[in-house]
Design a protein around this motif. Structure first.
Motif, mmCIF file in Angstrom:
data_model
loop_
_atom_site.group_PDB
_atom_site.id
_atom_site.type_symbol
_atom_site.label_atom_id
_atom_site.label_comp_id
_atom_site.label_asym_id
_atom_site.label_seq_id
_atom_site.Cartn_x
_atom_site.Cartn_y
_atom_site.Cartn_z
ATOM 1 N N THR A 191 1.030 -1.446 -0.070
ATOM 2 C CA THR A 191 0.201 -0.265 -0.221
ATOM 3 C C THR A 191 0.646 1.353 -0.316
ATOM 4 O OG1 THR A 191 -2.006 -0.969 1.162
ATOM 5 C CG2 THR A 191 -2.141 1.473 1.468
ATOM 6 N N LEU A 192 0.438 1.919 -0.403
ATOM 7 C CA LEU A 192 1.186 3.346 -0.618
ATOM 8 C C LEU A 192 0.385 4.471 0.067
ATOM 9 C CD1 LEU A 192 3.611 4.652 -2.258
ATOM 10 C CD2 LEU A 192 2.264 5.673 -3.965
ATOM 11 N N PHE A 193 0.722 5.755 0.742
ATOM 12 C CA PHE A 193 -0.282 5.949 1.786
ATOM 13 C C PHE A 193 0.519 7.558 1.653
ATOM 14 C CE2 PHE A 193 2.838 4.262 4.386
ATOM 15 C CZ PHE A 193 3.054 5.277 5.644
ATOM 16 N N GLU A 194 -0.824 9.130 2.117
ATOM 17 C CA GLU A 194 -0.096 9.926 2.728
ATOM 18 C C GLU A 194 -0.299 10.336 3.588
ATOM 19 O OE1 GLU A 194 -1.758 9.030 -0.759
ATOM 20 O OE2 GLU A 194 0.260 9.907 -1.794
ATOM 21 N N LYS A 195 -1.198 9.984 4.373
ATOM 22 C CA LYS A 195 -1.508 9.948 6.111
ATOM 23 C C LYS A 195 -1.921 8.306 6.345
ATOM 24 C CE LYS A 195 -4.462 14.114 4.554
ATOM 25 N NZ LYS A 195 -3.687 15.087 5.544
ATOM 26 N N VAL A 196 -1.803 9.039 7.536
ATOM 27 C CA VAL A 196 -1.564 7.234 8.288
ATOM 28 C C VAL A 196 -2.797 6.988 8.769
ATOM 29 C CG1 VAL A 196 -1.162 5.934 11.179
ATOM 30 C CG2 VAL A 196 0.999 7.776 9.268
ATOM 31 N N SER A 197 -3.376 8.244 8.681
ATOM 32 C CA SER A 197 -5.442 7.916 9.347
ATOM 33 C C SER A 197 -5.684 6.435 8.036
ATOM 34 C CB SER A 197 -5.887 8.830 9.382
ATOM 35 O OG SER A 197 -5.622 10.010 7.314
ATOM 36 N N LYS A 198 -5.604 6.095 7.068
ATOM 37 C CA LYS A 198 -5.801 5.605 5.608
ATOM 38 C C LYS A 198 -5.564 4.486 6.080
ATOM 39 C CE LYS A 198 -7.778 9.394 2.840
ATOM 40 N NZ LYS A 198 -8.717 9.960 3.605
ATOM 41 N N ILE A 199 -4.397 4.284 6.405
ATOM 42 C CA ILE A 199 -4.184 2.702 7.006
ATOM 43 C C ILE A 199 -3.887 2.210 8.079
ATOM 44 C CG2 ILE A 199 -2.346 3.080 4.790
ATOM 45 C CD1 ILE A 199 -0.160 3.255 7.113
ATOM 46 N N ASN A 200 -3.952 2.828 8.923
ATOM 47 C CA ASN A 200 -4.217 2.584 10.750
ATOM 48 C C ASN A 200 -4.976 1.562 10.802
ATOM 49 O OD1 ASN A 200 -3.086 3.619 12.701
ATOM 50 N ND2 ASN A 200 -4.426 5.337 12.585
ATOM 51 N N ALA A 201 -6.258 1.313 9.892
ATOM 52 C CA ALA A 201 -7.146 0.054 10.646
ATOM 53 C C ALA A 201 -6.792 -0.941 9.752
ATOM 54 C CB ALA A 201 -8.516 0.143 10.145
ATOM 55 N N GLN A 202 -5.323 -0.956 8.544
ATOM 56 C CA GLN A 202 -5.855 -2.467 7.442
ATOM 57 C C GLN A 202 -4.137 -3.305 7.782
ATOM 58 O OE1 GLN A 202 -4.312 -0.374 3.856
ATOM 59 N NE2 GLN A 202 -3.925 -2.552 2.941
ATOM 60 N N VAL A 203 -3.745 -1.513 9.054
ATOM 61 C CA VAL A 203 -2.282 -2.290 9.232
ATOM 62 C C VAL A 203 -2.701 -2.997 10.494
ATOM 63 C CG1 VAL A 203 0.518 -2.167 10.637
ATOM 64 C CG2 VAL A 203 -0.609 -0.683 8.309
ATOM 65 N N VAL A 204 -3.866 -2.001 11.561
ATOM 66 C CA VAL A 204 -3.913 -3.457 12.727
ATOM 67 C C VAL A 204 -4.124 -4.732 12.461
ATOM 68 C CG1 VAL A 204 -5.338 -3.190 15.249
ATOM 69 C CG2 VAL A 204 -3.674 -1.190 14.486
ATOM 70 N N ASP A 205 -5.167 -4.864 11.539
ATOM 71 C CA ASP A 205 -6.000 -6.280 11.296
ATOM 72 C C ASP A 205 -5.212 -6.703 10.421
ATOM 73 O OD1 ASP A 205 -8.373 -5.013 11.835
ATOM 74 O OD2 ASP A 205 -9.187 -4.319 10.355
ATOM 75 N N LEU A 206 -3.756 -6.643 10.059
ATOM 76 C CA LEU A 206 -3.255 -7.600 9.985
ATOM 77 C C LEU A 206 -1.770 -8.334 10.621
ATOM 78 C CD1 LEU A 206 -1.733 -8.761 6.675
ATOM 79 C CD2 LEU A 206 -0.111 -6.370 6.782
ATOM 80 N N ALA A 207 -1.477 -7.047 11.325
ATOM 81 C CA ALA A 207 -0.878 -7.382 12.894
ATOM 82 C C ALA A 207 -1.609 -8.104 13.372
ATOM 83 C CB ALA A 207 -1.005 -6.653 13.496
ATOM 84 N N ARG A 208 -2.993 -8.214 13.799
ATOM 85 C CA ARG A 208 -3.746 -9.304 14.932
ATOM 86 C C ARG A 208 -3.882 -10.850 13.953
ATOM 87 N NH1 ARG A 208 -8.073 -4.986 16.019
ATOM 88 N NH2 ARG A 208 -7.379 -3.530 18.258
ATOM 89 N N THR A 209 -4.964 -11.016 13.169
ATOM 90 C CA THR A 209 -4.494 -12.049 12.113
ATOM 91 C C THR A 209 -3.874 -12.642 12.781
ATOM 92 O OG1 THR A 209 -3.477 -11.024 9.844
ATOM 93 C CG2 THR A 209 -6.418 -10.860 10.343
ATOM 94 N N GLU A 210 -2.434 -11.940 12.346
ATOM 95 C CA GLU A 210 -1.277 -12.964 12.384
ATOM 96 C C GLU A 210 -0.682 -13.547 14.066
ATOM 97 O OE1 GLU A 210 -0.062 -14.505 9.656
ATOM 98 O OE2 GLU A 210 -1.514 -13.464 8.488
ATOM 99 N N HIS A 211 -1.228 -12.991 15.174
ATOM 100 C CA HIS A 211 -0.939 -13.346 16.456
ATOM 101 C C HIS A 211 -2.242 -13.995 17.343
ATOM 102 C CE1 HIS A 211 1.764 -9.743 16.050
ATOM 103 N NE2 HIS A 211 1.750 -10.491 17.023
#
Length: 177
Positions: free
Chosen positions: A157-177
């Motif tokens: 993912t290419l992003f300009e604002k962290v707010s645009k990736i927050n949920a995606q990153v957190v969900d990705l990390a959760r699925t791997e724990h």
């Protein structure tokens, strides 16, 4: 721009990308381990550690560039980040073969190229790549097409604002724990 690189490294105050300390802190509470990999010289460990701690980033390991004025490493200060970053990241991947990694970087230097290569070579470990777009390039540009060749679009993912990736990153990390 090597002049800008030197100014950002040695002259200007470090500053966090807006929202990034909060995102990293959120990830840390879900058990994510952090490895800070930078092309900055190891002599900046103290200021970098103070900055990251003061800005609210979680603790992690540091992997910085070897640099000495007295030997040939001084000539490599402005050299490609690929060699330095790959030399730090590849051993981490090898040391933790069962661990899943999310790589976060920016488009300013060679993070897309480095991360794309690692995603092709370690598809089972690299579960997500997030590139902060500091160069105002389009995601379908020739550079990104080449950097992420054979890496499916849902893995980076290419992003300009962290707010645009927050949920995606957190969900990705959760699925791997």
């Amino acid at each position: 721009d090597k002049t800008e690189l030197l100014r950002n490294t040695f002259v200007r105050e470090f500053r966090a990308v807006e929202g990034m300390p909060q995102l990293y802190s959120r990830l840390a509470t879900s058990g994510v381990a952090f490895h800070y990999v930078s092309g900055s010289p190891w002599q900046l460990y103290g200021p970098l550690d103070a900055f990251l701690g003061g800005a609210g980033f979680p603790d992690g390991t540091y992997h910085l560039k070897h640099f000495r004025l007295k030997d040939s490493s001084a000539l490599e200060m402005l050299s490609s980040q690929q060699k330095t970053k790959l030399a730090a990241i590849e051993p981490l991947l090898a040391a933790f073969p069962e661990r899943k990694f999310i790589l976060i970087g920016d488009s300013g230097e060679q993070d897309p190229e480095i991360y794309g290569r690692l995603a092709r070579e370690r598809a089972d470990q690299i579960i997500g790549i997030f590139i902060h777009n500091v160069t105002a390039e389009e995601s379908d540009s020739e550079r990104f097409s080449k950097a992420f060749q054979d890496v499916t679009r849902d893995r980076w993912t290419l992003f300009e604002k962290v707010s645009k990736i927050n949920a995606q990153v957190v969900d990705l990390a959760r699925t791997e724990h």
